[in-house]
Structures are given as C-alpha cells and as structure tokens.
Design a protein around this motif. Structure first.
Motif, PDB file in Angstrom:
ATOM      1  N   ALA A 106      49.868  29.366  26.661  1.00 58.37           N
ATOM      2  CA  ALA A 106      50.650  28.142  26.825  1.00 58.37           C
ATOM      3  C   ALA A 106      49.733  26.959  27.139  1.00 58.37           C
ATOM      4  CB  ALA A 106      51.686  28.318  27.928  1.00 58.37           C
ATOM      5  N   THR A 107      48.676  27.222  27.892  1.00 58.73           N
ATOM      6  CA  THR A 107      47.708  26.174  28.209  1.00 58.73           C
ATOM      7  C   THR A 107      46.961  25.743  26.964  1.00 58.73           C
ATOM      8  OG1 THR A 107      47.437  27.076  30.438  1.00 58.73           O
ATOM      9  CG2 THR A 107      45.735  25.559  29.660  1.00 58.73           C
ATOM     10  N   VAL A 108      46.620  26.696  26.100  1.00 55.76           N
ATOM     11  CA  VAL A 108      45.976  26.359  24.825  1.00 55.76           C
ATOM     12  C   VAL A 108      46.876  25.415  24.030  1.00 55.76           C
ATOM     13  CG1 VAL A 108      45.315  27.285  22.562  1.00 55.76           C
ATOM     14  CG2 VAL A 108      44.536  28.423  24.653  1.00 55.76           C
ATOM     15  N   ASP A 109      48.164  25.726  23.959  1.00 59.60           N
ATOM     16  CA  ASP A 109      49.103  24.868  23.228  1.00 59.60           C
ATOM     17  C   ASP A 109      49.099  23.453  23.803  1.00 59.60           C
ATOM     18  OD1 ASP A 109      49.820  26.992  21.609  1.00 59.60           O
ATOM     19  OD2 ASP A 109      51.594  27.504  22.799  1.00 59.60           O
ATOM     20  N   ALA A 171      38.856  33.859  42.135  1.00 60.75           N
ATOM     21  CA  ALA A 171      39.051  34.708  40.953  1.00 60.75           C
ATOM     22  C   ALA A 171      39.647  33.945  39.781  1.00 60.75           C
ATOM     23  CB  ALA A 171      39.952  35.890  41.316  1.00 60.75           C
ATOM     24  N   LEU A 172      40.546  33.014  40.044  1.00 63.09           N
ATOM     25  CA  LEU A 172      41.184  32.293  38.937  1.00 63.09           C
ATOM     26  C   LEU A 172      40.174  31.494  38.118  1.00 63.09           C
ATOM     27  CD1 LEU A 172      41.585  28.934  39.428  1.00 63.09           C
ATOM     28  CD2 LEU A 172      43.002  29.798  41.283  1.00 63.09           C
ATOM     29  N   GLU A 173      39.044  31.122  38.733  1.00 69.37           N
ATOM     30  CA  GLU A 173      38.036  30.347  38.025  1.00 69.37           C
ATOM     31  C   GLU A 173      37.354  31.154  36.919  1.00 69.37           C
ATOM     32  OE1 GLU A 173      35.354  28.510  40.780  1.00 69.37           O
ATOM     33  OE2 GLU A 173      36.966  27.676  42.007  1.00 69.37           O
ATOM     34  N   LEU A 174      37.472  32.472  36.972  1.00 65.91           N
ATOM     35  CA  LEU A 174      36.847  33.305  35.953  1.00 65.91           C
ATOM     36  C   LEU A 174      37.433  33.047  34.569  1.00 65.91           C
ATOM     37  CD1 LEU A 174      36.611  36.682  37.899  1.00 65.91           C
ATOM     38  CD2 LEU A 174      34.725  35.128  37.348  1.00 65.91           C
ATOM     39  N   SER A 177      38.108  28.116  34.459  1.00 66.74           N
ATOM     40  CA  SER A 177      36.939  27.229  34.337  1.00 66.74           C
ATOM     41  C   SER A 177      36.272  27.304  32.965  1.00 66.74           C
ATOM     42  CB  SER A 177      35.928  27.541  35.445  1.00 66.74           C
ATOM     43  OG  SER A 177      36.480  27.243  36.712  1.00 66.74           O
ATOM     44  N   PRO A 178      36.039  28.489  32.394  1.00 69.95           N
ATOM     45  CA  PRO A 178      35.448  28.522  31.046  1.00 69.95           C
ATOM     46  C   PRO A 178      36.306  27.804  30.004  1.00 69.95           C
ATOM     47  CG  PRO A 178      35.304  30.677  32.066  1.00 69.95           C
ATOM     48  CD  PRO A 178      36.182  29.843  32.950  1.00 69.95           C
ATOM     49  N   LEU A 179      37.627  27.941  30.120  1.00 63.10           N
ATOM     50  CA  LEU A 179      38.512  27.265  29.179  1.00 63.10           C
ATOM     51  C   LEU A 179      38.385  25.749  29.322  1.00 63.10           C
ATOM     52  CD1 LEU A 179      40.775  27.129  27.092  1.00 63.10           C
ATOM     53  CD2 LEU A 179      42.428  27.472  28.960  1.00 63.10           C
ATOM     54  N   ALA A 180      38.368  25.263  30.551  1.00 67.85           N
ATOM     55  CA  ALA A 180      38.244  23.824  30.787  1.00 67.85           C
ATOM     56  C   ALA A 180      36.914  23.299  30.267  1.00 67.85           C
ATOM     57  CB  ALA A 180      38.380  23.530  32.284  1.00 67.85           C
ATOM     58  N   GLN A 181      35.857  24.064  30.492  1.00 65.59           N
ATOM     59  CA  GLN A 181      34.539  23.618  30.027  1.00 65.59           C
ATOM     60  C   GLN A 181      34.476  23.572  28.505  1.00 65.59           C
ATOM     61  OE1 GLN A 181      31.256  25.925  31.502  1.00 65.59           O
ATOM     62  NE2 GLN A 181      29.732  24.784  30.355  1.00 65.59           N
ATOM     63  N   ARG A 182      35.012  24.581  27.851  1.00 69.64           N
ATOM     64  CA  ARG A 182      34.992  24.607  26.386  1.00 69.64           C
ATOM     65  C   ARG A 182      35.806  23.441  25.819  1.00 69.64           C
ATOM     66  NH1 ARG A 182      35.526  29.443  21.977  1.00 69.64           N
ATOM     67  NH2 ARG A 182      33.656  30.115  23.078  1.00 69.64           N
ATOM     68  N   TRP A 183      36.944  23.155  26.452  1.00 70.15           N
ATOM     69  CA  TRP A 183      37.784  22.048  25.999  1.00 70.15           C
ATOM     70  C   TRP A 183      37.073  20.706  26.184  1.00 70.15           C
ATOM     71  CZ3 TRP A 183      40.410  18.496  29.449  1.00 70.15           C
ATOM     72  CH2 TRP A 183      41.241  17.599  28.776  1.00 70.15           C
ATOM     73  N   LEU A 184      36.472  20.508  27.352  1.00 67.77           N
ATOM     74  CA  LEU A 184      35.841  19.228  27.649  1.00 67.77           C
ATOM     75  C   LEU A 184      34.597  18.980  26.805  1.00 67.77           C
ATOM     76  CD1 LEU A 184      36.117  18.980  31.535  1.00 67.77           C
ATOM     77  CD2 LEU A 184      37.031  17.345  29.878  1.00 67.77           C
ATOM     78  N   ASP A 196      42.575  35.244  25.559  1.00 68.02           N
ATOM     79  CA  ASP A 196      42.835  36.671  25.772  1.00 68.02           C
ATOM     80  C   ASP A 196      41.552  37.386  26.187  1.00 68.02           C
ATOM     81  OD1 ASP A 196      45.456  36.251  25.031  1.00 68.02           O
ATOM     82  OD2 ASP A 196      45.321  37.344  23.132  1.00 68.02           O
ATOM     83  N   THR A 197      40.451  37.028  25.520  1.00 70.84           N
ATOM     84  CA  THR A 197      39.158  37.651  25.825  1.00 70.84           C
ATOM     85  C   THR A 197      38.693  37.289  27.228  1.00 70.84           C
ATOM     86  OG1 THR A 197      38.544  37.640  23.493  1.00 70.84           O
ATOM     87  CG2 THR A 197      36.752  37.893  25.073  1.00 70.84           C
ATOM     88  N   LEU A 198      38.924  36.043  27.637  1.00 75.75           N
ATOM     89  CA  LEU A 198      38.561  35.640  28.999  1.00 75.75           C
ATOM     90  C   LEU A 198      39.271  36.518  30.028  1.00 75.75           C
ATOM     91  CD1 LEU A 198      38.653  31.706  28.932  1.00 75.75           C
ATOM     92  CD2 LEU A 198      36.635  33.191  29.023  1.00 75.75           C
ATOM     93  N   VAL A 199      40.538  36.766  29.799  1.00 77.41           N
ATOM     94  CA  VAL A 199      41.295  37.610  30.737  1.00 77.41           C
ATOM     95  C   VAL A 199      40.738  39.023  30.755  1.00 77.41           C
ATOM     96  CG1 VAL A 199      43.544  38.652  31.222  1.00 77.41           C
ATOM     97  CG2 VAL A 199      43.397  36.241  30.560  1.00 77.41           C
ATOM     98  N   ASP A 200      40.456  39.585  29.584  1.00 79.28           N
ATOM     99  CA  ASP A 200      39.916  40.945  29.524  1.00 79.28           C
ATOM    100  C   ASP A 200      38.577  41.039  30.250  1.00 79.28           C
ATOM    101  OD1 ASP A 200      42.053  41.974  28.107  1.00 79.28           O
ATOM    102  OD2 ASP A 200      41.132  41.628  26.142  1.00 79.28           O
TER     103      ASP A 200
END
Length: 209
Positions: A106-109, A171-174, A177-184, A196-200
């Motif tokens: 949902a955040t990706v959307d 833990a939530l930063e795992l 944070s990578p998603l935010a950095q990739r977006w920015l 999905d891969t980040l969660v795994d």
C-alpha cells in the motif's frame, strides 16, 4: 416573492480551504518549498492573502496541513484485528510477514501516486535543511505512521512470533528505511517484489535456512 437563501458560509469556507490545499501542493511540487509563497498560494487558489493568514500562521503550516489531508485522502482502508474488528492500524491476521507485505505494498502505491510523490519529495528535501519544518513533518505525519508498525511488531512479539528482546521501533527501520532511501535517491525501482523481499530479509535474515 420568495427570498433567496443566505449563502452557506461553511460550504464557502470548505471550498476555499480545498482550493488552498490544492494550490499549496501544486506550487511546492512545481517550484520547491523555498519558492512557494503565501502570496503565490493565495493567487492560485483565488483567495485573498488575508484568508490564508486567518487560518494559518505560515506557509509551512499551510503545506503541512495540506499534505496531512492528502495523506488521509490516499490512505488505505482500515484493516482488521485477529478478532475481526476494524482497526486504523496495520492488519493483524496472525501472519506477521503477510501483514507487513500488505501495508508496504500500500505504501508503494502511495509513493508512486503523482499526487503524493512531488509534494512529498519537496517537503522531505526541505525538512533536511529546515530543522523546524523537519521536526514538525516528522512529528505530525511520519511518527504516527511509524507507530502503527510499532504496535503491530509489539503484538507479534507478545505472540512469540519475534524475539522477546526485539525493540519494535528499531526493527521497523529494517524495511521502512530502505524503502524510503530507494524512493528518495532513485537507487532502484519501487515495486511489490522489492518490499516483499525487504520483509523476508528482515524477518528471516540472510543466513541459509
């Protein structure tokens, strides 16, 4: 002869407020935060500058409220807890990985929504150099969203799905944070497969299983 109904001041005020929100977000997306002015917002919204100052003390306040409203408009529907009750947080189906993947999708959307992307980038970038704006942006928008992850991870910890010594706020930063950095920084595509891969990786680590 029947008299005309009196103008609805509430409706007029709401219409003006919506026009100001739209003007503020479009201007900051086009020109950036420093070049966005109260005068410019007023002109684009078709209202007087005094109207804006009657409701807000600065352009930062206008933009933050407009962005918070946008975030609410684009927010995903409420989820359900384990008992089937609706919640305003991250769904708790008992499957932590599935729940985290769903909310990150949902955040990706949201991140890929043009209405959200440009003003979010402008405000985030300005928040790096404007400490006051950055603190307010964090406190009013980002931290409440992060607390939803804290609550879901705490629930998983209580259920024995993650280690008892895990700090949910760290833990939530795992995965956030990578998603935010990739977006920015535009370091790669923002996709469901990526989140999905980040969660795994976050839940199961990198070692062979």
């Amino acid at each position: 002869m029947a008299s005309k109904p009196a103008p609805d001041a509430t409706r007029r005020s709401e219409k003006s407020r919506r026009a100001i929100y739209a003007a503020a977000l479009s201007l900051v997306a086009e020109a950036g935060y420093p070049k966005t002015t109260v005068e410019g917002i007023a002109a684009r919204a078709g209202v007087g500058k005094q109207t804006i100052y009657r409701w807000w003390s600065s352009k930062a306040d206008v933009l933050l409220e407009a962005f918070l409203d946008l975030a609410e408009q684009t927010a995903r529907p409420a989820g359900h807890d384990g008992a089937g009750h609706e919640t305003a947080g991250i769904p708790d189906t008992g499957d932590l990985a599935a729940d985290l993947k769903a909310v990150l999708r949902a955040t990706v959307d949201e991140l890929l929504d043009p209405r959200f992307d440009a003003p979010a980038r402008a405000l985030t970038a300005e928040g790096v150099v404007n400490e006051r704006l950055g603190r307010v942006f964090m406190a009013r928008l980002l931290e409440p969203q992060l607390q939803l992850y804290v609550a879901r991870l705490r629930s998983a910890r209580d259920a024995g799905q993650i280690r008892r010594d895990v700090d949910p706020r760290i833990a939530l930063e795992l995965f956030v944070s990578p998603l935010a950095q990739r977006w920015l920084q535009h370091t790669g595509p923002i996709t469901y497969d990526y989140t999905d891969t980040l969660v795994d990786y976050a839940l199961y680590g990198l070692a062979p299983r």
